[in-house]
Design a protein around this motif. Structure first.
Motif, PDB file in Angstrom:
ATOM      1  N   ILE A 191       5.789  -5.539  -1.100  1.00  0.00           N
ATOM      2  CA  ILE A 191       4.537  -5.168  -0.801  1.00  0.00           C
ATOM      3  C   ILE A 191       4.314  -5.182   0.462  1.00  0.00           C
ATOM      4  O   ILE A 191       3.381  -3.558   0.356  1.00  0.00           O
ATOM      5  CB  ILE A 191       3.914  -6.078  -2.045  1.00  0.00           C
ATOM      6  N   VAL A 192       4.801  -5.960   1.305  1.00  0.00           N
ATOM      7  CA  VAL A 192       4.709  -5.693   2.803  1.00  0.00           C
ATOM      8  C   VAL A 192       5.626  -4.527   3.087  1.00  0.00           C
ATOM      9  O   VAL A 192       4.485  -3.489   4.012  1.00  0.00           O
ATOM     10  CB  VAL A 192       5.446  -7.034   3.556  1.00  0.00           C
ATOM     11  N   ASN A 193       6.352  -4.066   2.310  1.00  0.00           N
ATOM     12  CA  ASN A 193       6.913  -2.726   2.647  1.00  0.00           C
ATOM     13  C   ASN A 193       6.183  -1.630   2.396  1.00  0.00           C
ATOM     14  O   ASN A 193       6.063  -0.796   3.917  1.00  0.00           O
ATOM     15  CB  ASN A 193       8.570  -2.468   2.720  1.00  0.00           C
ATOM     16  N   MET A 194       5.685  -1.765   1.228  1.00  0.00           N
ATOM     17  CA  MET A 194       4.466  -0.926   0.757  1.00  0.00           C
ATOM     18  C   MET A 194       3.581  -0.792   1.458  1.00  0.00           C
ATOM     19  O   MET A 194       2.492   0.397   1.853  1.00  0.00           O
ATOM     20  CB  MET A 194       4.153  -1.098  -0.651  1.00  0.00           C
ATOM     21  N   ALA A 195       3.298  -1.711   2.401  1.00  0.00           N
ATOM     22  CA  ALA A 195       1.543  -1.606   3.081  1.00  0.00           C
ATOM     23  C   ALA A 195       1.884  -1.259   4.090  1.00  0.00           C
ATOM     24  O   ALA A 195       1.054  -0.205   5.085  1.00  0.00           O
ATOM     25  CB  ALA A 195       1.426  -2.774   3.055  1.00  0.00           C
ATOM     26  N   ARG A 196       2.951  -1.398   4.754  1.00  0.00           N
ATOM     27  CA  ARG A 196       3.856  -0.511   6.269  1.00  0.00           C
ATOM     28  C   ARG A 196       3.759   0.473   6.562  1.00  0.00           C
ATOM     29  O   ARG A 196       3.279   1.370   6.741  1.00  0.00           O
ATOM     30  CB  ARG A 196       4.788  -1.128   7.190  1.00  0.00           C
ATOM     31  N   LYS A 197       4.393   0.788   5.387  1.00  0.00           N
ATOM     32  CA  LYS A 197       4.602   2.156   4.574  1.00  0.00           C
ATOM     33  C   LYS A 197       3.158   3.232   4.206  1.00  0.00           C
ATOM     34  O   LYS A 197       2.572   4.665   5.285  1.00  0.00           O
ATOM     35  CB  LYS A 197       5.650   2.816   3.541  1.00  0.00           C
TER      36      LYS A 197
END
Length: 341
Positions: free
Chosen positions: A316-322
């Motif tokens: 979820i963190v990676n998707m938020a960064r993306k």
């Protein structure tokens, strides 16, 4: 005693320090439990510096918190309440090591770190550091609070920014001899400063804290250069710059956009150890039916591996960064000047 101190000159942190010195150790212990480490450091420095002040200044400070106080003598805070034992009792031994690593609380040396750097404005300090070796710059920056680091670094040439951050992130323990050598140079240009005990000043966490309060353009430029020089270190820093708990910094529209990209099974797993604030943020941006189903699934959900939960949270963190990189969501960063409007 600071005989020429006036109430009008006091900043908020200084007033808080005077009040804590007046209230004593018990009050200090209780307050420290609820403060960030950086604020505890500022308070400790000011409490040591303002242990003896004019009575009229003390009265004015107390009048802001109490309707009236009347004394005939000046206050002399002879008992040191900002001791190592007080800090350990308030925040625990592990946090205390990080806080006290920036200070020297041995008798007769309180406040004799590179604390006087805080009295130099960011522009002057940046101009002074431009001609210094990157390692010296890193040591000096490591003594500053994240906001001050940010202001100084922004005013330095781009060629020095990434190099200084790279060296600061790789700092481990600084010997007293090195601090003394840096001190000799600084004393000539800025102010009289003393040596500190061996302290852990740098590392990845302080760099991430600094970049978190930096404007997006400067942050991007620095991280790009870091990725070229040391991609592994850059990724370590990036992981600390936005963690799962920081989801609450995303506005409601951004949360809704993020939820569209996250499968329900991953969201369910990630929420298993989430605090109530995060859950409330997620649920209020879902339909009532979807929120109810997730809540029911959470209640009936069996045990899960911690590594699986953390993996789902990282996705979820990676998707938020993306999504942030694509300009589809905004993550609140920095101070009031960088607030969402």
């Amino acid at each position: 005693m600071i005989s020429d101190l006036t109430f009008e000159e006091l900043k908020g942190m200084e007033k808080a320090a005077i009040l804590l010195n007046y209230l004593g150790e018990a009050a200090a212990t209780e307050l420290f439990k609820h403060l960030e480490d950086s604020d505890i450091r500022k308070l400790i420095n000011n409490m040591h510096r303002l242990r003896t002040i004019p009575i009229d200044v003390t009265k004015r400070v107390l009048e802001e918190y109490y309707e009236k106080v009347s004394e005939a003598e000046e206050y002399i805070f002879s008992k040191d309440v900002a001791t190592k034992e007080t800090i350990v009792a308030a925040v625990g031994e592990e946090r205390a090591r990080g806080i006290l690593g920036h200070l020297n609380l041995t008798a007769g040396t309180a406040g004799r770190t590179l604390e006087s750097l805080e009295l130099v404005d960011a522009k002057s300090l940046a101009n002074f550091l431009v001609s210094e070796h990157p390692q010296t710059i890193a040591v000096i920056l490591a003594h500053l609070e994240p906001e001050k680091k940010c202001e100084v670094l922004k005013r330095m040439p781009e060629s020095l920014q990434a190099e200084a951050v790279l060296r600061m992130a790789n700092l481990d323990y600084i010997s007293p001899e090195l601090i003394e050598e840096v001190d000799k140079v600084l004393r000539q240009e800025l102010a009289t400063m003393g040596s500190v005990e061996q302290s852990q000043l740098g590392g990845v966490q302080p760099v991430a804290e600094m970049l978190n309060v930096m404007d997006k353009n400067t942050e991007t430029a620095i991280m790009s250069r870091l990725e070229e020089k040391d991609p592994i270190l850059a990724e370590e820093i990036r992981k600390l710059m936005f963690v799962f708990e920081d989801i609450i910094k995303i506005d409601n529209r951004g949360i809704q956009a993020l939820l569209k990209e996250i499968p329900n099974d991953k969201l369910l797993l990630a929420l298993k150890t989430a605090n109530d604030e995060i859950k409330d943020k997620i649920f209020k941006n879902m339909s009532s039916r979807a929120a109810t189903l997730i809540q029911e699934d959470l209640q009936s959900m069996g045990p899960s591996k911690l590594s699986d939960v953390e993996g789902a949270q990282q996705e979820i963190v990676n998707m938020a960064r993306k999504l942030e990189a694509e300009g589809k969501i905004l993550i609140a960063r920095g101070g009031a000047e960088d607030a969402l409007v």
